[in-house]
Motif scaffolding. Structure first.
Motif, PDB file in Angstrom:
ATOM      1  N   GLU A  83      42.557  46.793  49.203  1.00  0.00           N
ATOM      2  CA  GLU A  83      41.642  45.697  49.545  1.00  0.00           C
ATOM      3  C   GLU A  83      42.279  44.769  50.586  1.00  0.00           C
ATOM      4  OE1 GLU A  83      39.264  42.444  47.015  1.00  0.00           O
ATOM      5  OE2 GLU A  83      38.880  44.509  46.396  1.00  0.00           O
ATOM      6  N   HIS A  84      43.568  44.483  50.419  1.00  0.00           N
ATOM      7  CA  HIS A  84      44.276  43.697  51.434  1.00  0.00           C
ATOM      8  C   HIS A  84      44.180  44.373  52.799  1.00  0.00           C
ATOM      9  CE1 HIS A  84      47.279  41.502  48.499  1.00  0.00           C
ATOM     10  NE2 HIS A  84      46.021  41.095  48.349  1.00  0.00           N
ATOM     11  N   GLN A  85      44.424  45.683  52.813  1.00  0.00           N
ATOM     12  CA  GLN A  85      44.477  46.403  54.092  1.00  0.00           C
ATOM     13  C   GLN A  85      43.134  46.365  54.810  1.00  0.00           C
ATOM     14  OE1 GLN A  85      47.533  47.512  55.218  1.00  0.00           O
ATOM     15  NE2 GLN A  85      46.369  47.535  57.130  1.00  0.00           N
ATOM     16  N   LYS A  88      36.225  36.339  44.900  1.00  0.00           N
ATOM     17  CA  LYS A  88      36.145  37.550  44.063  1.00  0.00           C
ATOM     18  C   LYS A  88      37.497  38.235  43.965  1.00  0.00           C
ATOM     19  CE  LYS A  88      32.538  38.348  46.549  1.00  0.00           C
ATOM     20  NZ  LYS A  88      31.441  38.930  47.311  1.00  0.00           N
ATOM     21  N   HIS A  89      38.173  38.347  45.096  1.00  0.00           N
ATOM     22  CA  HIS A  89      39.490  38.983  45.101  1.00  0.00           C
ATOM     23  C   HIS A  89      40.465  38.201  44.209  1.00  0.00           C
ATOM     24  CE1 HIS A  89      42.877  41.303  46.699  1.00  0.00           C
ATOM     25  NE2 HIS A  89      43.535  40.164  46.705  1.00  0.00           N
ATOM     26  N   ALA A  90      40.439  36.880  44.341  1.00  0.00           N
ATOM     27  CA  ALA A  90      41.354  36.042  43.546  1.00  0.00           C
ATOM     28  C   ALA A  90      41.040  36.156  42.054  1.00  0.00           C
ATOM     29  CB  ALA A  90      41.264  34.583  44.008  1.00  0.00           C
ATOM     30  N   ALA A 124      53.730  38.915  50.686  1.00  0.00           N
ATOM     31  CA  ALA A 124      54.313  38.237  49.515  1.00  0.00           C
ATOM     32  C   ALA A 124      53.792  38.869  48.227  1.00  0.00           C
ATOM     33  CB  ALA A 124      53.979  36.743  49.545  1.00  0.00           C
ATOM     34  N   GLU A 125      52.490  39.103  48.157  1.00  0.00           N
ATOM     35  CA  GLU A 125      51.931  39.707  46.934  1.00  0.00           C
ATOM     36  C   GLU A 125      52.452  41.138  46.748  1.00  0.00           C
ATOM     37  OE1 GLU A 125      47.657  39.169  46.647  1.00  0.00           O
ATOM     38  OE2 GLU A 125      47.857  37.000  46.813  1.00  0.00           O
ATOM     39  N   ARG A 126      52.592  41.873  47.857  1.00  0.00           N
ATOM     40  CA  ARG A 126      53.125  43.230  47.750  1.00  0.00           C
ATOM     41  C   ARG A 126      54.563  43.210  47.196  1.00  0.00           C
ATOM     42  NH1 ARG A 126      56.118  47.077  49.794  1.00  0.00           N
ATOM     43  NH2 ARG A 126      57.115  45.547  51.170  1.00  0.00           N
ATOM     44  N   CYS A 141      44.893  49.855  44.391  1.00  0.00           N
ATOM     45  CA  CYS A 141      43.577  49.242  44.540  1.00  0.00           C
ATOM     46  C   CYS A 141      43.695  47.872  45.207  1.00  0.00           C
ATOM     47  CB  CYS A 141      42.919  49.120  43.170  1.00  0.00           C
ATOM     48  SG  CYS A 141      41.360  48.242  43.200  1.00  0.00           S
ATOM     49  N   HIS A 142      44.644  47.084  44.727  1.00  0.00           N
ATOM     50  CA  HIS A 142      44.853  45.740  45.268  1.00  0.00           C
ATOM     51  C   HIS A 142      45.293  45.800  46.744  1.00  0.00           C
ATOM     52  CE1 HIS A 142      46.253  41.435  44.043  1.00  0.00           C
ATOM     53  NE2 HIS A 142      45.951  41.476  45.319  1.00  0.00           N
ATOM     54  N   LEU A 143      46.252  46.703  47.021  1.00  0.00           N
ATOM     55  CA  LEU A 143      46.768  46.796  48.392  1.00  0.00           C
ATOM     56  C   LEU A 143      45.725  47.360  49.352  1.00  0.00           C
ATOM     57  CD1 LEU A 143      50.447  47.960  47.751  1.00  0.00           C
ATOM     58  CD2 LEU A 143      49.590  45.666  48.226  1.00  0.00           C
ATOM     59  N   LEU A 166      41.607  40.392  41.140  1.00  0.00           N
ATOM     60  CA  LEU A 166      42.867  41.091  41.415  1.00  0.00           C
ATOM     61  C   LEU A 166      44.076  40.148  41.406  1.00  0.00           C
ATOM     62  CD1 LEU A 166      41.676  43.665  44.102  1.00  0.00           C
ATOM     63  CD2 LEU A 166      42.037  44.005  41.652  1.00  0.00           C
ATOM     64  N   ASP A 167      44.000  39.020  42.103  1.00  0.00           N
ATOM     65  CA  ASP A 167      45.165  38.127  42.135  1.00  0.00           C
ATOM     66  C   ASP A 167      45.445  37.504  40.765  1.00  0.00           C
ATOM     67  OD1 ASP A 167      45.640  38.647  44.791  1.00  0.00           O
ATOM     68  OD2 ASP A 167      44.572  36.878  45.518  1.00  0.00           O
ATOM     69  N   SER A 168      44.392  37.203  40.007  1.00  0.00           N
ATOM     70  CA  SER A 168      44.622  36.597  38.684  1.00  0.00           C
ATOM     71  C   SER A 168      45.340  37.584  37.759  1.00  0.00           C
ATOM     72  CB  SER A 168      43.314  36.136  38.053  1.00  0.00           C
ATOM     73  OG  SER A 168      42.509  37.245  37.735  1.00  0.00           O
TER      74      SER A 168
END
Ligand SMILES: [Fe+2]
Ligand SMILES: [Fe+2]
Length: 170
Positions: free
Chosen positions: A92-94, A130-132, A73-75, A88-90, A135-137
């Motif tokens: 970290e997800h991976q 930390k991720h939220a 969904a975020e992608r 960078c965000h993707l 990166l998510d914010s």
């Protein structure tokens, strides 16, 4: 999977992070669907931390299913809004997903115990805030900027130009 603030904790993360993890309004980032997804993350990780020998495999699968949907969904939001610096965000997800897929597979093969499963829950709980926050914010802010910023104006101008052009030829 967790590289930050790791010095004080064996294994690179806070072993008690899952007990401290709790959903609250303080975790809201402002993008409704993302916030709903993050609330679900908290619930599946808390459930994983509290699993027993009977429920462990189901809880692991629930976390895996959740993360696949969460990260996809975020992608999609990043692609749709032409988010800069997606990589960078993707990445970290991976990394997180790889770890969960690996532990879930090992658990299905009977090669990890409850203690390992609970350590995974703690690692996820330690990683998420930390991720939220970082990166998510940023993604949430970007989506709302795109939604309330220049894009609708451009669409309206295009529409007006199209209408004008049409009336010229009739
Ligand atoms: Fe997220
Ligand atoms: Fe994310």
């Amino acid at each position: 999977m967790s590289h930050h603030h790791s010095h004080a904790h064996q294994g690179g993360f806070d072993e008690n992070a899952a007990e401290r993890l709790a959903w609250s309004d303080a975790m809201l980032l402002g993008h409704g669907p993302m916030d709903d997804t993050h609330e679900e993350f908290v619930h599946v990780v808390k459930a994983l931390a509290a699993c027993n020998a009977v429920t462990a495999l189901g809880c692991l699968q629930a976390v895996e299913d959740h993360l696949l949907a969460h990260f996809e969904a975020e992608r999609e939001w990043m692609v749709r809004t032409e988010y800069p610096n997606m990589d960078c965000h993707l990445d970290e997800h991976q990394k997180v997903l790889d770890t969960v897929l690996r532990v879930n597979q090992l658990a299905k093969d009977g090669q990890v115990g409850l203690r390992d499963v609970r350590r995974l829950a703690a690692a996820l709980a330690d990683w998420f805030p930390k991720h939220a926050t970082y990166l998510d914010s940023a993604l949430s802010a970007w989506i709302s900027k795109r939604r309330h910023g220049g894009v609708p104006v451009i669409l309206r101008r295009d529409l007006a130009a199209g209408v004008q052009q049409e009336s010229t030829f009739t």
